[in-house]
Design a protein around this motif. Structure first.
Motif, PDB file in Angstrom:
ATOM      1  N   THR A  39       0.838  -1.210   0.000  1.00  0.00           N
ATOM      2  CA  THR A  39       0.000   0.000   0.000  1.00  0.00           C
ATOM      3  C   THR A  39       0.870   1.256   0.000  1.00  0.00           C
ATOM      4  OG1 THR A  39      -1.739  -1.202   1.199  1.00  0.00           O
ATOM      5  CG2 THR A  39      -1.844   1.205   1.220  1.00  0.00           C
ATOM      6  N   ALA A  42       2.294   1.977  -3.313  1.00  0.00           N
ATOM      7  CA  ALA A  42       1.310   2.521  -4.255  1.00  0.00           C
ATOM      8  C   ALA A  42       1.091   4.019  -4.044  1.00  0.00           C
ATOM      9  CB  ALA A  42      -0.021   1.785  -4.095  1.00  0.00           C
ATOM     10  N   TYR A  44       0.461   5.612  -0.871  1.00  0.00           N
ATOM     11  CA  TYR A  44      -0.335   6.016   0.290  1.00  0.00           C
ATOM     12  C   TYR A  44       0.552   6.217   1.521  1.00  0.00           C
ATOM     13  CZ  TYR A  44      -4.334   4.644  -2.520  1.00  0.00           C
ATOM     14  OH  TYR A  44      -5.266   4.552  -3.522  1.00  0.00           O
ATOM     15  N   THR A 236      -4.730  -6.442  -3.984  1.00  0.00           N
ATOM     16  CA  THR A 236      -5.166  -5.808  -5.228  1.00  0.00           C
ATOM     17  C   THR A 236      -6.505  -5.103  -5.076  1.00  0.00           C
ATOM     18  OG1 THR A 236      -3.973  -7.433  -6.573  1.00  0.00           O
ATOM     19  CG2 THR A 236      -5.761  -6.224  -7.648  1.00  0.00           C
ATOM     20  N   SER A 238      -8.059  -4.135  -2.357  1.00  0.00           N
ATOM     21  CA  SER A 238      -8.051  -3.019  -1.413  1.00  0.00           C
ATOM     22  C   SER A 238      -7.491  -1.762  -2.066  1.00  0.00           C
ATOM     23  CB  SER A 238      -7.251  -3.380  -0.155  1.00  0.00           C
ATOM     24  OG  SER A 238      -5.893  -3.611  -0.443  1.00  0.00           O
ATOM     25  N   LEU A 239      -6.456  -1.898  -2.880  1.00  0.00           N
ATOM     26  CA  LEU A 239      -5.921  -0.738  -3.585  1.00  0.00           C
ATOM     27  C   LEU A 239      -6.938  -0.177  -4.554  1.00  0.00           C
ATOM     28  CD1 LEU A 239      -2.229  -1.820  -4.332  1.00  0.00           C
ATOM     29  CD2 LEU A 239      -3.028  -0.150  -2.656  1.00  0.00           C
ATOM     30  N   GLU A 240      -7.692  -1.042  -5.225  1.00  0.00           N
ATOM     31  CA  GLU A 240      -8.765  -0.578  -6.116  1.00  0.00           C
ATOM     32  C   GLU A 240      -9.847   0.150  -5.307  1.00  0.00           C
ATOM     33  OE1 GLU A 240     -10.013  -4.209  -7.934  1.00  0.00           O
ATOM     34  OE2 GLU A 240      -8.351  -4.247  -9.392  1.00  0.00           O
TER      35      GLU A 240
END
Length: 245
Positions: A39, A42, A44, A236, A238-240
């Protein structure tokens, strides 16, 4: 008290969107570390605190209560809120219960919840805890319920009963205010969970006020799904979820 190498917290200070991760009872940040790092990669801003009494000894955990654990995640949440435009909260097991309580107390500030086998109800045998915890310090471990061979959560080898009884009191508190939760929710539930009954997730979903709720069923993972066969799906999706909200 010395903290295990596997129980070290993880924090980053880059990013305008924050994600707070809450680990489970008798576990440590280790159970969510890979998820938190992905996360952070990505973009965050991530906070994964170690809850009081965890990552040391089960005897120390018996000296803490659910209010100590909640205070730790609330403090981390407020720090993220002060430096981020939005904050999401993710939790595994008891960490899911802590995440829900944050959403109850800060309904305008929690942008969304990602819950993995959230605990707000326990097995029927736990009803004996109020009495059992007075005469017995611990019972067998509930940690590392993982289908993937060779994967270790590094949870305590005993379950501290005084602390477990306090956790049950937290569940009562959380259940009584679930209607205050109105943010978007993504929840993952393992079909083969030997720690938390499926009724726990069902209770959450039937009592929150959230209109945007998505449930994903994990067929290949046990309780600690964040370290199990379906972990990539959790990471995957959760990031979406974060990006969509």
């Amino acid at each position: 008290m010395q903290v295990s190498d596997h129980a070290q917290p993880f924090h980053t200070d880059v990013g305008s969107i924050g994600v707070l991760f809450c680990h489970g009872f008798t576990g440590s940040p280790w159970s969510l570390m890979e998820w938190a790092r992905i996360t952070a990669d990505a973009g965050y801003r991530v906070s994964l605190p170690r809850l009081p009494g965890h990552g040391t000894t089960w005897q120390e955990l018996n000296l803490t209560t659910w209010r100590d654990w909640y205070a730790a995640v609330e403090r981390a949440f407020l720090e993220l809120r002060a430096s981020c435009d939005k904050v999401f909260v993710a939790g595994l097991s008891m960490g899911g219960g802590l995440a829900l309580r944050l959403a109850e107390k800060y309904p305008d500030d929690v942008a969304g919840l990602v819950l993995v086998n959230p605990a707000v109800l326990g097995a029927p045998k736990m009803l004996a805890l109020p009495v059992l915890s007075l005469v017995k310090a611990s019972s067998k471990s509930i940690g590392s319920d993982i289908a993937h061979a060779g994967v270790d959560e590094f949870a305590y080898d005993r379950t501290p009963l005084r602390a477990a009884n306090s956790m049950m009191k937290m569940w009562l508190d959380v259940r009584s205010c679930l209607d205050l939760v109105s943010c978007p929710i993504l929840v993952f539930r393992s079909t083969n969970d030997h720690v938390v009954p499926a009724a726990s997730t069902a209770f959450v979903l039937s009592h929150v006020s959230s209109e945007d709720v998505t449930e994903r069923v994990l067929e290949r993972s046990y309780h600690v799904a964040t370290m199990d066969h379906d972990k990539e799906q959790i990471f995957t999706e959760s990031l979406e979820f974060f990006a969509a909200h």
